[in-house]
Scaffold this active site. Sequence first.
Site, PDB file in Angstrom:
ATOM      1  N   SER A  84       0.835  -1.191   0.000  1.00  0.00           N
ATOM      2  CA  SER A  84       0.000   0.000   0.000  1.00  0.00           C
ATOM      3  C   SER A  84       0.881   1.256   0.000  1.00  0.00           C
ATOM      4  O   SER A  84       1.731   1.404  -0.885  1.00  0.00           O
ATOM      5  CB  SER A  84      -0.955  -0.040   1.196  1.00  0.00           C
ATOM      6  OG  SER A  84      -1.930   0.965   1.110  1.00  0.00           O
ATOM      7  N   ASP A 113      -8.253  -5.855  -4.857  1.00  0.00           N
ATOM      8  CA  ASP A 113      -7.900  -4.670  -4.073  1.00  0.00           C
ATOM      9  C   ASP A 113      -8.930  -3.560  -4.288  1.00  0.00           C
ATOM     10  O   ASP A 113      -9.076  -3.055  -5.405  1.00  0.00           O
ATOM     11  CB  ASP A 113      -6.515  -4.189  -4.494  1.00  0.00           C
ATOM     12  CG  ASP A 113      -5.989  -3.045  -3.644  1.00  0.00           C
ATOM     13  OD1 ASP A 113      -6.734  -2.518  -2.794  1.00  0.00           O
ATOM     14  OD2 ASP A 113      -4.826  -2.668  -3.841  1.00  0.00           O
ATOM     15  N   HIS A 117      -6.734  -5.872  -0.209  1.00  0.00           N
ATOM     16  CA  HIS A 117      -5.871  -4.898   0.455  1.00  0.00           C
ATOM     17  C   HIS A 117      -5.702  -5.281   1.923  1.00  0.00           C
ATOM     18  O   HIS A 117      -5.534  -4.431   2.791  1.00  0.00           O
ATOM     19  CB  HIS A 117      -6.479  -3.500   0.331  1.00  0.00           C
ATOM     20  CG  HIS A 117      -5.468  -2.390   0.373  1.00  0.00           C
ATOM     21  ND1 HIS A 117      -4.788  -1.953  -0.732  1.00  0.00           N
ATOM     22  CD2 HIS A 117      -5.018  -1.622   1.400  1.00  0.00           C
ATOM     23  CE1 HIS A 117      -3.972  -0.959  -0.400  1.00  0.00           C
ATOM     24  NE2 HIS A 117      -4.093  -0.755   0.897  1.00  0.00           N
TER      25      HIS A 117
END
Length: 290
Positions: free
Chosen positions: A100, A235, A263
């Site tokens: 991320s 995601d 995610h």
Amino acid sequence: MERTVRADEHYELWVEETGRPEGSPLLLVMGANASGATWPDELVARLGARHRVVRYDHRDTGRSTRAFAEHPYALRDLAEDAVAVLDALGLDRAHVVGMSMGGTLVQLLLLDHPGRLLSATVLATSALGTGPAGPGETGLPGPDPRLLELWQHLADPRDPDEEILWRVEHWRILNGDALPFDPEEFLRLEERVVVHSGTAENPAAHALADQSGLDRAGELAGVTVPVLVVEAPEDPVNPPPHAQHLAASIGSARLVTVPGLGHALPHSVLGPLADAVLEHTAAVDGGRTG
């Protein structure tokens, strides 16, 4: 082994080393507003079977200094913190894995400190300047509207129990819709994070940090460090084709997909993810001459 590392005159960072002391170093760089304790212990152990694994708490998370109100900083400063960790541990070069926002920071390291990286792995992230913190109008999809709504309440006051339940709901959306979501797994994760941090206060400083200086995707084509881009097809923050776009932007990148990955890092994806990272680092270590 745990220790603190000074990043600058205002911030000290908590750092932990595990795994094989004689293995090649591997630095884990977590995402925004998340401490190093967010990396699942199972993943750290799998990587540690081959590597000297280093994870750390970003500024304003975990056991690191929390002082954003008095001493604000830019997100790009967090990349320099990773270099400070390597310096303090006497590591000239390391494999680096970023998730991320951590993937954003790893891209900055690729551009500004390529000599410090043996390899790079990025997952659940986007090319510099094209993700949620980007300038927009990129033609790439944005985050799931459910997340945008939830993020509006990131800094809302909550008591500790409410905060943990809010985080579990956040993970539910971040997990994506393909793999089953186990709320108990992420409840246990957040309880560990709170114990590690010593507080349930939501660390929202990174959402307030200066995001300038990140629009550098055009420089990625010159990267020569071996890069693995792990596509997270579910995601909801950086949905497809963000990973493909990032891999195409980097001259040295290879793209692999972990089916079902969103995610979040539930138990079900840790084996395939660790295998992908270890295959990448082994190929690099096997080809090194010094």
